[in-house]
Design a protein around this motif. Structure first.
Motif, PDB file in Angstrom:
ATOM      1  N   ALA A  53      38.310 -39.136  23.400  1.00 59.43           N
ATOM      2  CA  ALA A  53      36.913 -39.422  23.390  1.00 59.43           C
ATOM      3  C   ALA A  53      36.535 -40.380  22.263  1.00 59.43           C
ATOM      4  O   ALA A  53      35.905 -41.584  22.636  1.00 59.43           O
ATOM      5  CB  ALA A  53      36.176 -38.285  23.384  1.00 59.43           C
ATOM      6  N   GLU A  54      36.997 -40.021  21.071  1.00 62.91           N
ATOM      7  CA  GLU A  54      36.709 -41.290  19.994  1.00 62.91           C
ATOM      8  C   GLU A  54      37.334 -42.572  20.428  1.00 62.91           C
ATOM      9  O   GLU A  54      36.771 -43.668  20.220  1.00 62.91           O
ATOM     10  CB  GLU A  54      37.510 -40.784  18.819  1.00 62.91           C
ATOM     11  N   LYS A  55      38.715 -42.415  20.862  1.00 61.99           N
ATOM     12  CA  LYS A  55      39.078 -44.000  21.347  1.00 61.99           C
ATOM     13  C   LYS A  55      38.309 -44.569  22.244  1.00 61.99           C
ATOM     14  O   LYS A  55      38.261 -45.937  22.301  1.00 61.99           O
ATOM     15  CB  LYS A  55      40.616 -43.561  21.954  1.00 61.99           C
ATOM     16  N   VAL A  56      37.813 -43.739  23.289  1.00 60.79           N
ATOM     17  CA  VAL A  56      37.027 -44.468  24.265  1.00 60.79           C
ATOM     18  C   VAL A  56      35.915 -45.116  23.739  1.00 60.79           C
ATOM     19  O   VAL A  56      35.376 -46.099  23.921  1.00 60.79           O
ATOM     20  CB  VAL A  56      36.845 -43.514  25.570  1.00 60.79           C
ATOM     21  N   LYS A  57      35.006 -44.051  22.899  1.00 61.11           N
ATOM     22  CA  LYS A  57      33.935 -44.796  22.269  1.00 61.11           C
ATOM     23  C   LYS A  57      34.057 -46.079  21.383  1.00 61.11           C
ATOM     24  O   LYS A  57      33.047 -46.777  21.653  1.00 61.11           O
ATOM     25  CB  LYS A  57      33.324 -43.525  21.478  1.00 61.11           C
ATOM     26  N   LYS A  58      35.033 -45.947  20.844  1.00 59.02           N
ATOM     27  CA  LYS A  58      35.392 -47.482  20.112  1.00 59.02           C
ATOM     28  C   LYS A  58      35.531 -48.485  20.891  1.00 59.02           C
ATOM     29  O   LYS A  58      35.090 -49.449  20.448  1.00 59.02           O
ATOM     30  CB  LYS A  58      36.670 -47.197  19.162  1.00 59.02           C
ATOM     31  N   LEU A  59      36.367 -48.259  22.236  1.00 57.41           N
ATOM     32  CA  LEU A  59      36.329 -49.383  22.996  1.00 57.41           C
ATOM     33  C   LEU A  59      35.271 -49.853  23.685  1.00 57.41           C
ATOM     34  O   LEU A  59      34.980 -50.728  23.800  1.00 57.41           O
ATOM     35  CB  LEU A  59      37.364 -49.028  24.177  1.00 57.41           C
ATOM     36  N   VAL A  60      34.312 -48.841  23.980  1.00 60.38           N
ATOM     37  CA  VAL A  60      32.950 -49.350  24.436  1.00 60.38           C
ATOM     38  C   VAL A  60      32.089 -50.210  23.417  1.00 60.38           C
ATOM     39  O   VAL A  60      31.739 -51.158  23.683  1.00 60.38           O
ATOM     40  CB  VAL A  60      32.299 -47.914  24.620  1.00 60.38           C
ATOM     41  N   GLU A  61      32.338 -49.570  22.045  1.00 64.76           N
ATOM     42  CA  GLU A  61      31.549 -50.347  20.958  1.00 64.76           C
ATOM     43  C   GLU A  61      31.980 -51.763  20.811  1.00 64.76           C
ATOM     44  O   GLU A  61      31.258 -52.725  20.657  1.00 64.76           O
ATOM     45  CB  GLU A  61      31.636 -49.434  19.774  1.00 64.76           C
ATOM     46  N   ARG A  62      33.556 -51.804  20.645  1.00 68.63           N
ATOM     47  CA  ARG A  62      34.125 -53.275  20.707  1.00 68.63           C
ATOM     48  C   ARG A  62      33.696 -54.031  21.683  1.00 68.63           C
ATOM     49  O   ARG A  62      33.540 -55.278  21.610  1.00 68.63           O
ATOM     50  CB  ARG A  62      35.567 -52.888  20.527  1.00 68.63           C
ATOM     51  N   SER A  63      33.738 -53.542  22.906  1.00 70.45           N
ATOM     52  CA  SER A  63      33.594 -54.399  24.177  1.00 70.45           C
ATOM     53  C   SER A  63      32.110 -54.905  24.119  1.00 70.45           C
ATOM     54  O   SER A  63      31.822 -55.937  24.548  1.00 70.45           O
ATOM     55  CB  SER A  63      33.748 -53.588  25.360  1.00 70.45           C
ATOM     56  N   LEU A  64      31.062 -54.103  23.566  1.00 73.14           N
ATOM     57  CA  LEU A  64      29.708 -54.623  23.439  1.00 73.14           C
ATOM     58  C   LEU A  64      29.453 -55.472  22.617  1.00 73.14           C
ATOM     59  O   LEU A  64      29.049 -56.574  22.862  1.00 73.14           O
ATOM     60  CB  LEU A  64      28.691 -53.468  23.028  1.00 73.14           C
ATOM     61  N   THR A  65      30.383 -55.518  21.400  1.00 78.54           N
ATOM     62  CA  THR A  65      30.216 -56.658  20.309  1.00 78.54           C
ATOM     63  C   THR A  65      30.975 -57.777  21.035  1.00 78.54           C
ATOM     64  O   THR A  65      30.266 -59.221  20.635  1.00 78.54           O
ATOM     65  CB  THR A  65      30.989 -56.205  19.109  1.00 78.54           C
ATOM     66  N   ALA A  66      31.926 -57.791  21.651  1.00 79.32           N
ATOM     67  CA  ALA A  66      32.718 -58.753  22.257  1.00 79.32           C
ATOM     68  C   ALA A  66      31.737 -59.682  23.341  1.00 79.32           C
ATOM     69  O   ALA A  66      31.677 -60.975  23.372  1.00 79.32           O
ATOM     70  CB  ALA A  66      33.885 -58.657  22.846  1.00 79.32           C
TER      71      ALA A  66
END
Length: 227
Positions: A124-137
């Motif tokens: 879940a932590e890995k998925v959450k980080k991907l969500v946040e990275r994608s938002l910034t991108a």
């Protein structure tokens, strides 16, 4: 007029980013509640889901207003439509977080496997980080970063597969674990779907810059019917 339009478009981006943070928090809390067996946290996720839905409506309403009143040129129109499409993906991520929260609420004193639950928390932590990275991108229109993020989806798929396989093996060993462990498979599946929607966001970033639909993963959920 152009300056006003740019300000409204920037505001739209800001609203989208805020919605994304709401979704990210919902994902985090849903798994936290599941692993901690905390129904109060799970209920908070469910009860706050309407806020995400309302944010989506606000963004879509504002987008339609901009299109109708400003009659934007092709590049600006693509930006607006991309935000509308991407916020729909965010809303679906929020729905999957609610699914996880509801799994927490319906579990009643079932036997648990703490090792698997810890692995779910890591996933879940890995998925959450991907969500946040994608938002910034998305906000920065960073195509290079978007492509890097999309490549991580296969790793999330593998984590889900391994976790589900391991869970099935544990269920075979211990019949008392069956009902509780079925929820582990369910939660892992929802996290994997959230990761798929992250790939969608990355594809919208590429579309925003190029005007072309590019599948960064062949198994994703992107709706190709766009402007």
């Amino acid at each position: 007029m152009r300056k006003v339009f740019e300000e409204e478009l920037n505001s739209l981006h800001s609203q989208f980013y805020q919605m994304g943070l709401m979704v990210s928090e919902s994902i985090y809390l849903s798994v936290k509640g599941f692993v901690a067996h905390d129904k109060a946290i799970a209920e908070k996720v469910v009860n706050n889901d309407h806020l995400i839905n309302e944010q989506q409506v606000k963004i879509e309403t504002k987008s339609i207003e901009l299109i109708a009143l400003q009659q934007p040129v092709t590049s600006d129109l693509r930006r607006i439509i991309t935000i509308m499409k991407a916020c729909a993906d965010l809303e679906r991520m929020g729905d999957h977080a609610v699914n996880i929260a509801k799994a927490t609420i319906r579990v009643k004193g079932n036997k648990k496997n703490l090792d698997i639950e810890n692995d779910l928390a890591v996933m879940a932590e890995k998925v959450k980080k991907l969500v946040e990275r994608s938002l910034t991108a998305f906000i920065e229109a960073d195509v290079t970063e978007a492509k890097k993020i999309a490549l991580k989806d296969d790793k999330i798929d593998q984590l889900a597969f391994e976790l589900q396989k391991r869970t099935l093996n544990e269920m075979k060993k211990d019949s008392e674990l069956i009902f509780g462990a079925a929820n582990y498979i369910f939660v892992a599946g929802n996290l994997e779907r959230i990761s798929d929607y992250v790939t969608n966001l990355c594809e919208w970033i590429v579309y925003l810059e190029s005007g072309k639909i590019t599948e960064l993963n062949t198994h994703n959920t992107l709706d190709n019917n766009v402007f």
